[in-house]
Design a protein around this motif. Sequence first.
Motif, PDB file in Angstrom:
ATOM      1  N   ASP A 154       5.873   1.170   1.149  1.00 18.04           N
ATOM      2  CA  ASP A 154       7.234   0.862   0.707  1.00 18.04           C
ATOM      3  C   ASP A 154       7.664   1.800  -0.415  1.00 18.04           C
ATOM      4  O   ASP A 154       8.829   2.215  -0.489  1.00 18.04           O
ATOM      5  CB  ASP A 154       7.315  -0.588   0.226  1.00 18.04           C
ATOM      6  CG  ASP A 154       7.130  -1.586   1.356  1.00 18.04           C
ATOM      7  OD1 ASP A 154       7.321  -1.186   2.532  1.00 18.04           O
ATOM      8  OD2 ASP A 154       6.772  -2.752   1.075  1.00 18.04           O
ATOM      9  N   ARG A 155       6.720   2.137  -1.310  1.00 18.50           N
ATOM     10  CA  ARG A 155       7.039   3.020  -2.426  1.00 18.50           C
ATOM     11  C   ARG A 155       7.402   4.420  -1.924  1.00 18.50           C
ATOM     12  O   ARG A 155       8.366   5.036  -2.399  1.00 18.50           O
ATOM     13  CB  ARG A 155       5.878   3.088  -3.399  1.00 18.50           C
ATOM     14  CG  ARG A 155       6.240   3.817  -4.703  1.00 18.50           C
ATOM     15  CD  ARG A 155       5.161   3.681  -5.739  1.00 18.50           C
ATOM     16  NE  ARG A 155       3.943   4.396  -5.360  1.00 18.50           N
ATOM     17  CZ  ARG A 155       2.811   3.815  -4.974  1.00 18.50           C
ATOM     18  NH1 ARG A 155       2.724   2.491  -4.920  1.00 18.50           N
ATOM     19  NH2 ARG A 155       1.753   4.538  -4.654  1.00 18.50           N
ATOM     20  N   SER A 197       4.204  -0.743  -8.857  1.00 19.09           N
ATOM     21  CA  SER A 197       3.562  -1.950  -8.332  1.00 19.09           C
ATOM     22  C   SER A 197       3.853  -2.189  -6.855  1.00 19.09           C
ATOM     23  O   SER A 197       3.223  -3.035  -6.224  1.00 19.09           O
ATOM     24  CB  SER A 197       4.010  -3.174  -9.140  1.00 19.09           C
ATOM     25  OG  SER A 197       5.418  -3.320  -9.069  1.00 19.09           O
ATOM     26  N   TRP A 198       4.824  -1.441  -6.287  1.00 20.37           N
ATOM     27  CA  TRP A 198       5.164  -1.652  -4.873  1.00 20.37           C
ATOM     28  C   TRP A 198       4.008  -1.176  -3.986  1.00 20.37           C
ATOM     29  O   TRP A 198       3.260  -0.255  -4.369  1.00 20.37           O
ATOM     30  CB  TRP A 198       6.416  -0.879  -4.508  1.00 20.37           C
ATOM     31  CG  TRP A 198       7.701  -1.534  -4.947  1.00 20.37           C
ATOM     32  CD1 TRP A 198       7.879  -2.394  -5.974  1.00 20.37           C
ATOM     33  CD2 TRP A 198       8.976  -1.334  -4.352  1.00 20.37           C
ATOM     34  NE1 TRP A 198       9.192  -2.760  -6.085  1.00 20.37           N
ATOM     35  CE2 TRP A 198       9.899  -2.126  -5.092  1.00 20.37           C
ATOM     36  CE3 TRP A 198       9.457  -0.577  -3.290  1.00 20.37           C
ATOM     37  CZ2 TRP A 198      11.248  -2.169  -4.785  1.00 20.37           C
ATOM     38  CZ3 TRP A 198      10.802  -0.621  -2.986  1.00 20.37           C
ATOM     39  CH2 TRP A 198      11.696  -1.419  -3.721  1.00 20.37           C
ATOM     40  N   PRO A 199       3.897  -1.729  -2.801  1.00 25.26           N
ATOM     41  CA  PRO A 199       2.909  -1.208  -1.835  1.00 25.26           C
ATOM     42  C   PRO A 199       3.171   0.261  -1.536  1.00 25.26           C
ATOM     43  O   PRO A 199       4.321   0.711  -1.556  1.00 25.26           O
ATOM     44  CB  PRO A 199       3.129  -2.079  -0.596  1.00 25.26           C
ATOM     45  CG  PRO A 199       3.750  -3.338  -1.123  1.00 25.26           C
ATOM     46  CD  PRO A 199       4.581  -2.935  -2.298  1.00 25.26           C
ATOM     47  N   THR A 200       2.126   0.996  -1.263  1.00 33.73           N
ATOM     48  CA  THR A 200       2.241   2.445  -1.094  1.00 33.73           C
ATOM     49  C   THR A 200       3.272   2.830  -0.044  1.00 33.73           C
ATOM     50  O   THR A 200       4.122   3.702  -0.271  1.00 33.73           O
ATOM     51  CB  THR A 200       0.877   3.038  -0.716  1.00 33.73           C
ATOM     52  OG1 THR A 200      -0.066   2.736  -1.742  1.00 33.73           O
ATOM     53  CG2 THR A 200       0.976   4.547  -0.538  1.00 33.73           C
ATOM     54  N   ARG A 210      10.911   4.246  -0.321  1.00 35.64           N
ATOM     55  CA  ARG A 210      11.958   4.096  -1.334  1.00 35.64           C
ATOM     56  C   ARG A 210      12.147   5.396  -2.099  1.00 35.64           C
ATOM     57  O   ARG A 210      13.284   5.823  -2.363  1.00 35.64           O
ATOM     58  CB  ARG A 210      11.585   2.962  -2.290  1.00 35.64           C
ATOM     59  CG  ARG A 210      12.485   2.835  -3.516  1.00 35.64           C
ATOM     60  CD  ARG A 210      13.952   2.592  -3.167  1.00 35.64           C
ATOM     61  NE  ARG A 210      14.745   2.417  -4.356  1.00 35.64           N
ATOM     62  CZ  ARG A 210      15.047   1.210  -4.877  1.00 35.64           C
ATOM     63  NH1 ARG A 210      14.604   0.094  -4.291  1.00 35.64           N
ATOM     64  NH2 ARG A 210      15.777   1.122  -5.961  1.00 35.64           N
ATOM     65  N   ASN A 211      11.075   6.066  -2.477  1.00 37.60           N
ATOM     66  CA  ASN A 211      11.188   7.315  -3.234  1.00 37.60           C
ATOM     67  C   ASN A 211      11.832   8.418  -2.409  1.00 37.60           C
ATOM     68  O   ASN A 211      12.543   9.268  -2.952  1.00 37.60           O
ATOM     69  CB  ASN A 211       9.816   7.754  -3.729  1.00 37.60           C
ATOM     70  CG  ASN A 211       9.281   6.857  -4.830  1.00 37.60           C
ATOM     71  OD1 ASN A 211      10.034   6.085  -5.424  1.00 37.60           O
ATOM     72  ND2 ASN A 211       7.977   6.922  -5.083  1.00 37.60           N
ATOM     73  N   ALA A 239      10.886   3.794  -6.796  1.00 41.90           N
ATOM     74  CA  ALA A 239      10.209   2.502  -6.648  1.00 41.90           C
ATOM     75  C   ALA A 239       9.234   2.271  -7.797  1.00 41.90           C
ATOM     76  O   ALA A 239       8.615   3.217  -8.290  1.00 41.90           O
ATOM     77  CB  ALA A 239       9.465   2.463  -5.313  1.00 41.90           C
ATOM     78  N   PRO A 240       9.094   1.034  -8.228  1.00 38.63           N
ATOM     79  CA  PRO A 240       8.082   0.731  -9.243  1.00 38.63           C
ATOM     80  C   PRO A 240       6.677   1.014  -8.713  1.00 38.63           C
ATOM     81  O   PRO A 240       6.419   0.944  -7.506  1.00 38.63           O
ATOM     82  CB  PRO A 240       8.284  -0.768  -9.493  1.00 38.63           C
ATOM     83  CG  PRO A 240       9.660  -1.076  -8.977  1.00 38.63           C
ATOM     84  CD  PRO A 240       9.889  -0.137  -7.840  1.00 38.63           C
TER      85      PRO A 240
END
Length: 242
Positions: A121-122, A116-119, A125-126, A113-114
């Motif tokens: 969500d990041r 800039s994504w919310p923590t 995704r990771n 995840a970029p």
Amino acid sequence: MNHTTAAAQLQQVARLWPDLTDALGTPTTGPGFGLGLRGYLATLDQHDAEQAEYDRWQAAALRALERSPDQLGTRPIPISLRVHDTMRTVEAALLETCDQIAAASQRAPMPPAPASWPTKDRIRRNRLAAADARDPQRWHLTGVRPGVIWTALWLSARADGARWPGRPLDEGQQHHVARVAAEALRRIEATLDLAEQRRELTSAHPCQCGGTIEVYGGAGAQPVARCKRCGAIWHEGGVVAA
């Protein structure tokens, strides 16, 4: 040949590989039917140019493997170069086929995840990206190469349409895998003397009557030689019928 047949053949390659590995350290020597059909044919067909060339190569390679008896240390165990050649050929064919399929059809791992994504969500995704990268069905084109058993089973799963991080094999890929599977199994079975074989000997080995001798056996059967003119039959104990 359908994909089910190819998958089954690749599974048989995986099952037979330990037997091939065991045979690598036990080269067959000496003449006669006791070698099995393949060895018996190789002994009789001494005038065949290809076999003669192989024998010269084998002798030279074995001499290179041996160390002088007056040297200290453990001497290397002679290996069966015919088995070694089969193992190298099969391994190379399977690895190359897997590489080609992965390069053409496997999707790239999910990117992280970029920043800039919310923590929350990041992190989610990771976690998914890491799991995707570690997918056991993902083929790695670099790094340590897997063993032949794993390679054959991976390719069998692709032929059988099992889930993986890539597209299903297209018709051309299925045909290629089928050819590779059939040839790999044929080579292994021939090397282990498991396949049924039948062959006419060259004119350098005629029967006393002048007829052509046919040798057949393999697949667990005792090698048998038969004259096609007079009908005389031989097996390991000598003439058994005339």
